[in-house]
Design an enzyme around this catalytic site. Sequence first.
Site, PDB file in Angstrom:
ATOM      1  N   ILE A  97       0.829  -1.206   0.000  1.00 11.73           N
ATOM      2  CA  ILE A  97       0.000   0.000   0.000  1.00 11.73           C
ATOM      3  C   ILE A  97       0.860   1.252   0.000  1.00 11.73           C
ATOM      4  CG2 ILE A  97      -0.253   0.092   2.513  1.00 11.73           C
ATOM      5  CD1 ILE A  97      -2.832   1.085  -0.228  1.00 11.73           C
ATOM      6  N   GLY A 316      -5.001  -7.403   1.485  1.00 11.49           N
ATOM      7  CA  GLY A 316      -5.497  -6.397   2.422  1.00 11.49           C
ATOM      8  C   GLY A 316      -4.701  -5.119   2.317  1.00 11.49           C
ATOM      9  N   GLU A 317      -4.591  -4.378   3.406  1.00 14.53           N
ATOM     10  CA  GLU A 317      -3.873  -3.102   3.497  1.00 14.53           C
ATOM     11  C   GLU A 317      -4.579  -1.966   2.759  1.00 14.53           C
ATOM     12  OE1 GLU A 317       0.133  -3.481   2.092  1.00 14.53           O
ATOM     13  OE2 GLU A 317       0.606  -5.200   3.370  1.00 14.53           O
ATOM     14  N   GLY A 318      -5.660  -2.248   2.025  1.00 11.34           N
ATOM     15  CA  GLY A 318      -6.242  -1.270   1.117  1.00 11.34           C
ATOM     16  C   GLY A 318      -5.674  -1.387  -0.281  1.00 11.34           C
TER      17      GLY A 318
END
EC number: 2.4.2.21
Length: 351
Positions: A97, A316-318
């Site tokens: 990210i 994940g993480e955006g």
Amino acid sequence: MSLQWWRDTCREADPQMRRRAAERQDRLTKPRGSLGRLEQVAIDLAALQGRERPSLERLWVTVFAGDHGVVAEGVSAYPQAVTGEMLRNFVRGGAAISVLARELGAGLEVVDLGTAVPLEALPGVRHLRLAAGTANFVEAPAMGAEQCLLALEAGRESVRRAEQAGSQLFIGGEMGIGNTTAAAAMACALLDAPVSALVGPGTGLDASGVAHKTAVIERALALHGAHRADPFETLRRLGGLEIAALAGAYLACAQKGMVALVDGYICSVAALCAVRLNPACRDWLLFAHSGAEPGHRHVLEALAAQPLLDLGLRLGEGSGAALAVPLLRQACALHAGMATFAEAAVSDRPA
């Protein structure tokens, strides 16, 4: 602060701008509908932003981090120390990210809501640390009511900072070893669905690990199942600090009139919880992708969501939301920049 601020009124999309944007799409030099879902994306953004020609120049990305007590049950392939170690990686620019935010020209905010291992003060990290992770939810509620309220408020405050920065799009990300277990447990409770349909490998469990994870979640649901009808109780009993912050952020986006781009499985479960807390927030949520976790599809279906991408992501993480931003920007650019039939002196089809 109202203890149930999330029930406050959400902003409404602008029906006049929706109509004007749709009319513009019909006048652009292309067969009607030929740009597929990009056309509807541009129309939706126009209605949400209250502008005939929407724009997504200014982005805000927040990664919420928190650890999970259920890791003590052996539900993750990675040790809990990774959560804190990844916070260092985020702010030093080495995480996925971090790279994606940099490429998009977006600032990256990192909020430590509750890492299990205390960290040194890291420049670029907001160290709220409401707890040293959640409690093990097979033994007790993951969070106390006050902790859950504070985590929801942390998400709201992040959106307030995004608004002050003039951001047009909010992306929430998460980091927390064990959080796919929490997300799956929440999804089972909120959807009243069998655990086996919603549990996956997370960060890399094998078949026996997934079976064990399933059994752990079933134990948690047996303990907390009487509260399934209450989304706040489901969140505090089965969720995580970072999941609560995400839910709070999505609710705040809808109340402030800022579009939120939802990332993967964990973020989508937080979005589902937000919608259960205040159904009117749904219009402000766009969904970036359909991830590899088997439960993600069920959550998206429950939200009537049409994700933009399907790339088998499960980081994940955006990160998945960040990857979808160029697509949204191109939808806006096409909508704003293409000539109409009249402007280009191109013959339209007969009415």
